[in-house]
Design a protein around this motif. Structure first.
Motif, PDB file in Angstrom:
ATOM      1  N   ALA A 113      25.674   9.568  58.004  1.00  0.00           N
ATOM      2  CA  ALA A 113      26.794   9.613  58.936  1.00  0.00           C
ATOM      3  C   ALA A 113      27.155  11.056  59.266  1.00  0.00           C
ATOM      4  N   ILE A 114      27.774  11.231  60.414  1.00  0.00           N
ATOM      5  CA  ILE A 114      28.264  12.545  60.838  1.00  0.00           C
ATOM      6  C   ILE A 114      29.741  12.408  61.185  1.00  0.00           C
ATOM      7  N   ILE A 115      30.574  13.246  60.591  1.00  0.00           N
ATOM      8  CA  ILE A 115      31.992  13.339  60.959  1.00  0.00           C
ATOM      9  C   ILE A 115      32.220  14.738  61.502  1.00  0.00           C
ATOM     10  N   GLY A 116      32.724  14.820  62.740  1.00  0.00           N
ATOM     11  CA  GLY A 116      32.909  16.113  63.361  1.00  0.00           C
ATOM     12  C   GLY A 116      34.188  16.167  64.183  1.00  0.00           C
ATOM     13  N   PHE A 117      34.478  17.377  64.629  1.00  0.00           N
ATOM     14  CA  PHE A 117      35.648  17.558  65.481  1.00  0.00           C
ATOM     15  C   PHE A 117      35.401  18.708  66.443  1.00  0.00           C
ATOM     16  N   THR A 118      36.211  18.719  67.513  1.00  0.00           N
ATOM     17  CA  THR A 118      36.132  19.782  68.514  1.00  0.00           C
ATOM     18  C   THR A 118      37.474  20.487  68.614  1.00  0.00           C
ATOM     19  N   LEU A 119      37.423  21.755  68.996  1.00  0.00           N
ATOM     20  CA  LEU A 119      38.626  22.546  69.248  1.00  0.00           C
ATOM     21  C   LEU A 119      38.398  23.382  70.507  1.00  0.00           C
ATOM     22  N   PRO A 120      39.458  23.637  71.286  1.00  0.00           N
ATOM     23  CA  PRO A 120      39.302  24.515  72.454  1.00  0.00           C
ATOM     24  C   PRO A 120      38.957  25.933  72.014  1.00  0.00           C
ATOM     25  N   LEU A 121      37.946  26.498  72.631  1.00  0.00           N
ATOM     26  CA  LEU A 121      37.523  27.859  72.295  1.00  0.00           C
ATOM     27  C   LEU A 121      38.483  28.880  72.901  1.00  0.00           C
ATOM     28  N   VAL A 122      38.614  29.995  72.233  1.00  0.00           N
ATOM     29  CA  VAL A 122      39.381  31.133  72.727  1.00  0.00           C
ATOM     30  C   VAL A 122      38.457  32.326  72.787  1.00  0.00           C
ATOM     31  N   GLU A 123      38.354  32.911  73.993  1.00  0.00           N
ATOM     32  CA  GLU A 123      37.497  34.091  74.142  1.00  0.00           C
ATOM     33  C   GLU A 123      38.268  35.332  73.688  1.00  0.00           C
ATOM     34  N   VAL A 124      37.665  36.108  72.811  1.00  0.00           N
ATOM     35  CA  VAL A 124      38.278  37.329  72.300  1.00  0.00           C
ATOM     36  C   VAL A 124      37.593  38.526  72.949  1.00  0.00           C
ATOM     37  N   GLY A 143      42.465  18.990  69.921  1.00  0.00           N
ATOM     38  CA  GLY A 143      41.047  18.665  69.808  1.00  0.00           C
ATOM     39  C   GLY A 143      40.812  17.179  69.628  1.00  0.00           C
ATOM     40  N   GLU A 144      39.555  16.821  69.323  1.00  0.00           N
ATOM     41  CA  GLU A 144      39.157  15.434  69.089  1.00  0.00           C
ATOM     42  C   GLU A 144      38.345  15.357  67.801  1.00  0.00           C
ATOM     43  N   ILE A 145      38.470  14.223  67.098  1.00  0.00           N
ATOM     44  CA  ILE A 145      37.695  13.975  65.882  1.00  0.00           C
ATOM     45  C   ILE A 145      36.935  12.675  66.055  1.00  0.00           C
ATOM     46  N   GLN A 149      22.429  18.585  47.914  1.00  0.00           N
ATOM     47  CA  GLN A 149      21.729  19.638  48.646  1.00  0.00           C
ATOM     48  C   GLN A 149      22.612  20.037  49.837  1.00  0.00           C
ATOM     49  N   PHE A 150      23.306  21.144  49.722  1.00  0.00           N
ATOM     50  CA  PHE A 150      24.274  21.565  50.759  1.00  0.00           C
ATOM     51  C   PHE A 150      23.729  22.778  51.492  1.00  0.00           C
ATOM     52  N   SER A 151      23.860  22.735  52.813  1.00  0.00           N
ATOM     53  CA  SER A 151      23.407  23.869  53.618  1.00  0.00           C
ATOM     54  C   SER A 151      24.368  24.116  54.779  1.00  0.00           C
ATOM     55  N   LEU A 152      24.372  25.394  55.253  1.00  0.00           N
ATOM     56  CA  LEU A 152      25.200  25.803  56.391  1.00  0.00           C
ATOM     57  C   LEU A 152      24.312  26.130  57.569  1.00  0.00           C
ATOM     58  N   GLU A 153      24.657  25.610  58.728  1.00  0.00           N
ATOM     59  CA  GLU A 153      23.944  25.927  59.965  1.00  0.00           C
ATOM     60  C   GLU A 153      24.979  26.419  60.968  1.00  0.00           C
ATOM     61  N   LEU A 154      25.391  27.671  60.814  1.00  0.00           N
ATOM     62  CA  LEU A 154      26.446  28.234  61.642  1.00  0.00           C
ATOM     63  C   LEU A 154      25.875  28.828  62.911  1.00  0.00           C
ATOM     64  N   SER A 155      26.663  28.771  63.955  1.00  0.00           N
ATOM     65  CA  SER A 155      26.252  29.299  65.248  1.00  0.00           C
ATOM     66  C   SER A 155      26.068  30.807  65.175  1.00  0.00           C
ATOM     67  N   SER A 156      25.111  31.291  65.950  1.00  0.00           N
ATOM     68  CA  SER A 156      24.883  32.738  66.001  1.00  0.00           C
ATOM     69  C   SER A 156      25.999  33.447  66.759  1.00  0.00           C
ATOM     70  N   ASP A 193      29.988  22.919  75.967  1.00  0.00           N
ATOM     71  CA  ASP A 193      30.877  22.667  77.100  1.00  0.00           C
ATOM     72  C   ASP A 193      32.223  23.374  76.940  1.00  0.00           C
ATOM     73  N   GLY A 194      32.193  24.614  76.497  1.00  0.00           N
ATOM     74  CA  GLY A 194      33.418  25.385  76.377  1.00  0.00           C
ATOM     75  C   GLY A 194      34.266  25.012  75.178  1.00  0.00           C
ATOM     76  N   LYS A 195      33.715  24.239  74.250  1.00  0.00           N
ATOM     77  CA  LYS A 195      34.455  23.838  73.061  1.00  0.00           C
ATOM     78  C   LYS A 195      33.669  24.224  71.809  1.00  0.00           C
ATOM     79  N   MET A 196      34.418  24.346  70.721  1.00  0.00           N
ATOM     80  CA  MET A 196      33.812  24.581  69.414  1.00  0.00           C
ATOM     81  C   MET A 196      33.590  23.220  68.753  1.00  0.00           C
ATOM     82  N   VAL A 197      32.373  22.977  68.277  1.00  0.00           N
ATOM     83  CA  VAL A 197      32.028  21.712  67.627  1.00  0.00           C
ATOM     84  C   VAL A 197      31.689  22.006  66.171  1.00  0.00           C
ATOM     85  N   VAL A 198      32.380  21.346  65.242  1.00  0.00           N
ATOM     86  CA  VAL A 198      32.134  21.474  63.799  1.00  0.00           C
ATOM     87  C   VAL A 198      31.774  20.100  63.273  1.00  0.00           C
TER      88      VAL A 198
END
Length: 878
Positions: free
Chosen positions: A861-872, A849-851, A745-752, A793-798
Motif C-alpha cells: 500500500a501507499i499512503i501519501g499527501f500533497t502540499l502547495p509548493l512555495v518558491e523560495v 493539501g490532500e491525503i 528495509q527502509f530507504s529514502l528517495e528524495l527529490s533532487s 503539477d506545482g505541488k509537493m508529493v510525499v
C-alpha cells in the motif's frame, strides 16, 4: 425588560380634576414606599392642584427656544436616566416643541413604558383620534392634538375622573379653571351644558369600551374561544376618507375585531396631484395609528378588487364612504355590486358630509390636470396638417369620402399615442371634424354643410375620435402601471432569490440594501446589530450620488439608528420621532430581536409612496426571515459542533480507558519483574524486559502527542505556518519513529530539487511519524518501506510505500476516519486506537493539501499527501 404599566386619568373636559386625581394617586403610591417622580405637570392657575406637588420629587424640565420663545418641555432622557418606579407626565396629547426627539408626548410615554417605568398621565375625550370627527360635530371645534386609540385601549388602568356638567360650569364661573375673560369665552363656545352632557356620555362609553377591550385581551391571553370579527375599511385620497376611517375604527373597537385598511391603486394613481397624494398618506397614517393593518392592491376594477380581498382575508364587515357624484357614463352602484357578489359581507356606508366640497374639488382637479404643452400642441397641429394633405390627395385621386374620414380618425389615434395630455386628443378630434367640414364637404372652404347627412357624419367622427383616443390613453396608463408593478414584482422575486443564495449575515444585508436602493434610487445605509450593539455602518450610494460613508458619518445620525434598534420602531425623516434627520430609519426585525437597522436618504426626494413603502416593508420582511434562518443555522452549527466535540471526548475517554490498560499493565508488570528478580536475570532477559517497557512507553507518548494535536486542531488556535524544506522535516521525523523500523528495509528517495512549503513544522513531523509508524505496524518484519518526495503539477508529493498485505478497497474509504482500524493487524499493533491517520488528514487539510491511500504494485500500500509548493528566491551569491 419588563414593560411599564400605564394609568390614564380620563375626563370629558378641562377642569374635571384629572391632574388633581393623578397627584393624589401619586401621594398614595409614595406612602406605600414606591419611588415617584413628577416628570412634567402642566402649570395650572389652580392653587389647590399645585399644592399637591409639595412632597414629590420634580424632574427638571428641558428648555427649548423656538421663534424667540422659550419653551419648557418634558426631558425624556433625564427621565430614563432617573428611572423611578412611577413617572407623572401630564397632558398625554401634548405636541412637543421643535427640537424634541419625539413630535408627540405620547411617544415619550411609550419610551418610558418600554424602559420599564410605570406612567401616570391625563387626557380628555376630545383628544382621542377615532372620536375626533364626532367631537367636532358636537362642539364645532377641531382638535389638533390627538392620540392614537391603541394608546388608550392598551392602557393598564383607566381612572375616569367625573363631575356633573352643572358643577363643572359652576367651577368655571368661579374662575377655578380659567381666568375670567377666558372662562367667559369658553362658556360661550365649548363649555355649554348641552355639549358637556354629550361629551360626558361619549367619555363614559369610551371608558366602558376600554374595559371590555381589556377583558377580551385577557381572554385572548388565556386562549379562550371567541368569535373573531374582521373589519375592512377602504381608503382613498378623498377629503372624507379620514371620517370613514375613524368610523371604521370605532366599529372595530365595538366588535373587538381585526382591523384592516385597504387601498386599491390603478393607472390613475400615478397622475394624482400632490394634494391627493398628501391626503392619501394622511389617511393611511391615520389608519395605522388607529391600529389597522394597511394593505395595498392594484387593479382597475375597484369593486371586484374589494370583493376578492374580502374573501381571501375572511372579512366580515366592510366600511366604505358614499362616493361623490360620478359622471353618468361612469356611474356604478358599488353597494349593489358588493351586495350581490359578497352576500355574506356586512356593508356599512358612511354618509359623506363633504360631498359638495369633494365634487367641486374633483372638478377643479380635472381642470387642473388639463395642462398644456407647446410641443404636444405643435404635434397635434402638424398631425392635422399631414392628415389634411393626405385627404386632399385622396380627393384628387377620387377616393371615397369614407376613406378620408378613416384617415382623420387614424390621425386622432396616432396623435393620442404621440402626445401626453388627454386635452390634445379632444383638440385633435374637434379640429379633425372642423377640417373635414371645411375642406371636404360642399360648399368647400366654409363651415356650412348642405347635405343633411353630414351632421351625423360629424358626430360619428367626433365620437370615434374621442373614444379611440381615450382608449389609447387608458391603455398607455395601464401599460405604464403594469410595467412599474412588474418591475417592483421582479425586485421582490430577485430579492427572494438573492437572499436564498446568500450564505452569511453580511451577504444578506448587502443584498437587501442593494434591492432597496434599486427600488427607490436613494442612498442606503445599513447598521448590522451584533449582540444588541450597532456595528460599523455600510453605505450604499446610487450612481448619481456623491455621498460616501464619511459624508454620512459627518451627519452624526448614529443615535437615531440606536433609538430604532432599542425601540424597534421607525424614526427619522418623515416620522414623528427625530424628524430632523436626513434619513428614514427602519428596523429589520424578527419576533424577538432586531437584526439590523437600515437608513433611507430622504433629503432630495419626497416621502415614500404607498406602494414603495409596502414593497420596502416586504423586502425587509424577507430579509428578516433570511437573517433569522441564517442565525438559526449558525446556532445549529455551533450546537452540532459542540455535540461532535462532546461525542469526541466520550469516544476518546471510552477508547483510552479501555486500551490504556494493556500498556500500563505491561509496563508495571515488567518493571516489577525487574525490581524483584533483577539479580537473577541475565543481561539478555533484562534487555528484553527493558525493550517491552520502552515500546509501551513510546506507544503512550505517541498517543499523548496525537491527542494534543487533535485538541489543537479542534480549538481556535491558528497554525504557525512558516516556509520549511521538506527534507529537513523528514530528517527530524525519522528521529522519533518506531524503533522497530530497523527491522524493516527502509530507504529514502528524495527529490533532487529543494521542495519547500508553508507548514506548521511540529504538526507535519507528527504526520510523517504517524504514516511511517503505520507502515511499520501493518507490515511484517523484513518488508520494504520507502519514503519518497517529488514535484508534480506545482505541488509537493510525499509518499510512504510498503510491500505488505495492502489495504482492502472498502477500508480505503474509511482509513482516515476517527477511531477506524483495519482487521489486518500485526501482533505488535493490536493497541491501535485509530487516531493517527485521522489526525494526519485533519492536519493536511488544514494546510490546504490532500491525503490519500492507494495500492502499491505488485503488492502493498501507499499512503501519501500533497502540499502547495512555495518558491523560495535566493539572494545573489547564495
Amino acid at each position: 425588560m419588563k414593560k411599564g404599566k400605564l394609568r390614564i386619568y380620563f375626563g370629558y373636559a378641562a377642569g374635571v380634576g384629572k391632574t388633581y386625581a393623578m397627584l393624589e394617586g401619586a401621594h398614595e403610591a409614595q406612602k406605600d414606599g414606591i419611588d415617584v417622580v413628577a416628570g412634567y405637570i402642566e402649570p395650572h392657575a389652580r392653587p389647590e392642584t399645585m399644592r399637591l406637588l409639595d412632597g414629590l420629587e420634580k424632574l427638571p424640565t428641558k428648555s427649548l427656544i423656538y421663534k424667540g420663545i422659550k419653551l419648557q418641555e418634558f426631558d425624556i432622557d433625564a427621565a430614563i436616566v432617573r428611572k423611578p418606579q412611577i413617572m407623572l407626565v401630564d397632558e398625554l396629547a401634548h405636541t412637543n416643541g421643535y427640537g424634541s426627539r419625539n413630535k408627540k408626548r405620547f411617544q415619550d410615554i411609550e419610551e418610558l413604558l418600554r424602559a420599564g417605568i410605570d406612567v401616570y398621565t391625563t387626557v380628555n375625550v376630545q383628544h382621542i383620534e377615532s372620536l375626533n370627527d364626532v367631537i367636532e360635530k358636537i362642539t364645532g371645534i377641531r382638535v389638533n392634538e390627538r392620540i392614537p386609540d391603541d394608546i388608550f385601549d392598551e392602557a393598564d388602568q383607566i381612572e375616569l375622573v367625573d363631575i356633573e356638567p352643572l358643577d363643572l360650569l359652576e367651577r368655571l364661573d368661579k374662575g377655578k379653571i380659567y381666568q375670567k375673560a377666558q372662562a367667559y369665552r369658553a362658556m360661550q363656545n365649548f363649555f355649554t351644558e348641552e355639549k358637556l352632557i354629550a361629551l360626558r356620555e361619549i367619555a363614559l362609553r369610551k371608558t366602558a369600551d376600554q374595559v371590555n377591550h381589556s377583558a377580551v385581551r385577557m381572554d385572548k391571553n388565556r386562549n379562550s374561544a371567541y368569535t373573531k370579527e374582521h373589519v375592512l375599511v377602504c381608503v382613498s385620497p378623498s377629503p372624507s376618507a379620514l371620517h370613514v376611517i375613524r368610523s371604521a375604527a370605532r366599529l372595530a373597537m365595538a366588535f373587538k375585531a381585526e382591523f384592516t385598511a385597504l387601498y386599491v391603486g390603478n393607472a390613475e394613481t400615478e397622475s394624482f396631484s400632490d394634494e391627493d397624494k398628501l391626503r392619501l398618506r394622511q389617511s393611511l397614517r391615520l389608519a395605522e395609528q388607529l391600529g389597522a393593518k394597511v394593505s395595498v392592491v392594484y387593479g382597475d376594477d375597484l369593486p371586484q378588487q374589494i370583493v376578492e380581498y374580502a374573501k381571501v382575508s375572511h372579512v366580515s364587515k366592510l366600511v366604505i364612504g358614499k362616493s361623490a357624484e360620478q359622471p353618468f357614463w361612469r356611474r356604478v352602484n358599488i353597494v349593489d355590486f358588493l351586495s350581490q357578489t359578497a352576500p355574506n359581507l356586512d356593508i356599512y356606508v358612511i354618509p359623506n358630509g363633504r360631498a359638495l366640497e369633494e365634487t367641486s374639488h374633483r372638478k377643479f382637479y380635472q381642470l387642473a390636470k388639463l395642462h398644456f404643452s407647446v410641443s404636444d400642441l405643435f404635434k397635434t397641429l402638424l398631425m392635422l396638417v399631414i392628415v389634411t394633405v393626405v385627404g386632399l390627395a385622396f380627393r384628387y385621386w377620387n377616393f371615397s369620402v369614407a376613406n378620408i374620414i378613416t384617415i382623420y380618425i387614424l390621425g386622432v389615434q396616432i396623435n393620442a399615442v404621440l402626445t401626453k395630455g388627454r386635452i390634445f386628443s379632444v383638440i385633435s378630434s374637434v379640429l379633425s371634424v372642423l377640417c373635414f367640414n371645411y375642406f371636404f364637404t360642399a360648399p368647400y372652404f366654409t363651415f356650412v354643410a348642405f347635405s343633411p347627412n353630414y351632421p351625423v357624419t360629424f358626430f360619428i367622427m367626433l365620437a370615434a375620435g374621442l373614444i379611440t383616443a381615450t382608449l389609447i390613453k387608458r391603455i398607455q396608463e395601464q401599460v405604464r402601471a403594469s410595467a412599474e408593478k412588474s418591475y417592483r414584482t421582479e425586485i421582490l422575486l430577485q430579492t427572494n432569490k438573492e437572499l436564498a443564495q446568500s450564505d452569511s449575515v453580511v451577504d444578506i444585508l448587502e443584498a437587501t440594501a442593494y434591492q432597496v436602493e434599486k427600488l427607490l434610487e436613494r442612498d442606503i445605509v445599513v447598521y448590522p446589530v451584533e449582540e444588541g450593539v450597532l456595528s460599523e455602518p455600510h453605505y450604499f450610494a446610487t450612481g448619481q450620488s456623491n455621498r460616501t460613508l464619511a459624508t454620512y458619518e459627518s451627519y452624526k445620525e448614529k443615535g437615531v439608528a440606536e433609538w430604532v434598534m432599542h425601540n424597534n420602531k421607525r424614526a427619522g425623516a418623515t416620522t414623528s420621532t427625530l424628524s430632523a434627520s436626513k434619513y428614514l430609519y427602519l428596523s429589520i426585525r424578527g419576533k424577538n430581536q432586531v437584526f439590523a437597522v437600515i437608513g433611507i436618504l430622504m433629503t432630495e426626494k419626497s416621502e415614500l409612496e404607498v406602494f414603495e413603502k409596502s414593497v420596502v416593508f416586504a423586502i425587509l420582511g424577507e430579509a428578516a426571515l433570511a437573517l433569522e434562518k441564517e442565525i438559526l443555522r449558525e446556532e445549529q452549527q455551533k450546537t452540532e459542533l459542540k455535540m461532535q466535540q462532546e461525542q469526541l471526548r466520550a469516544n476518546l475517554l471510552r477508547a483510552i480507558s479501555h486500551d490504556l490498560r494493556t500498556p500500563l499493565t505491561s509496563i508495571s508488570g515488567h518493571a516489577k519483574l525487574l525490581m524483584e528478580s533483577g539479580q537473577s536475570l541475565d543481561e539478555l532477559q533484562k534487555n528484553e524486559l527493558s525493550a517491552y517497557i520502552y515500546d509501551d512507553a513510546m506507544w503512550l507518548i505517541n498517543l499523548v502527542e496525537n491527542l494534543l494535536s487533535i485538541t489543537k486542531l479542534d480549538g481556535d488556535v491558528e497554525l504557525q505556518l512558516t516556509t520549511n524544506i521538506i527534507d529537513e522535516v523528514i530528517e527530524e521525523a525519522l528521529k522519533h519513529v518506531d524503533r522497530h523500523l530497523s527491522q524493516h528495509q527502509f530507504s529514502l528517495e528524495l527529490s533532487s530539487e529543494v521542495l519547500t512549503a508553508k507548514m506548521d513544522a511540529s504538526l507535519m513531523i507528527q504526520v510523517l511519524i504517524n504514516i511511517i509508524n503505520n507502515a511499520v505496524k501493518y507490515t511484517p518484519v523484513g518488508s520494504m518501506i520507502v519514503l519518497s518526495t517529488q514535484r508534480l503539477d506545482g505541488k509537493m508529493v510525499v509518499e510512504v510505500a510498503d510491500d505488505g498485505v495492502g489495504i482492502r478497497d472498502e477500508a480505503k474509504l474509511k482509513i482516515f476516519d476517527l477511531f477506524y482500524t483495519t482487521g489486518n493487524r500485526q501482533v505488535d499493533s493490536k493497541r491501535g486506537l485509530g487516531l493517527g491517520l485521522s489526525l494526519c488528514k485533519s492536519i493536511i487539510v488544514a494546510h490546504g493539501g490532500e491525503i490519500y491511500a492507494r495500492d502499491n504494485y505488485p503488492k502493498g500500500a501507499i499512503i501519501g499527501f500533497t502540499l502547495p509548493l512555495v518558491e523560495v528566491v535566493l539572494a545573489d551569491g547564495e
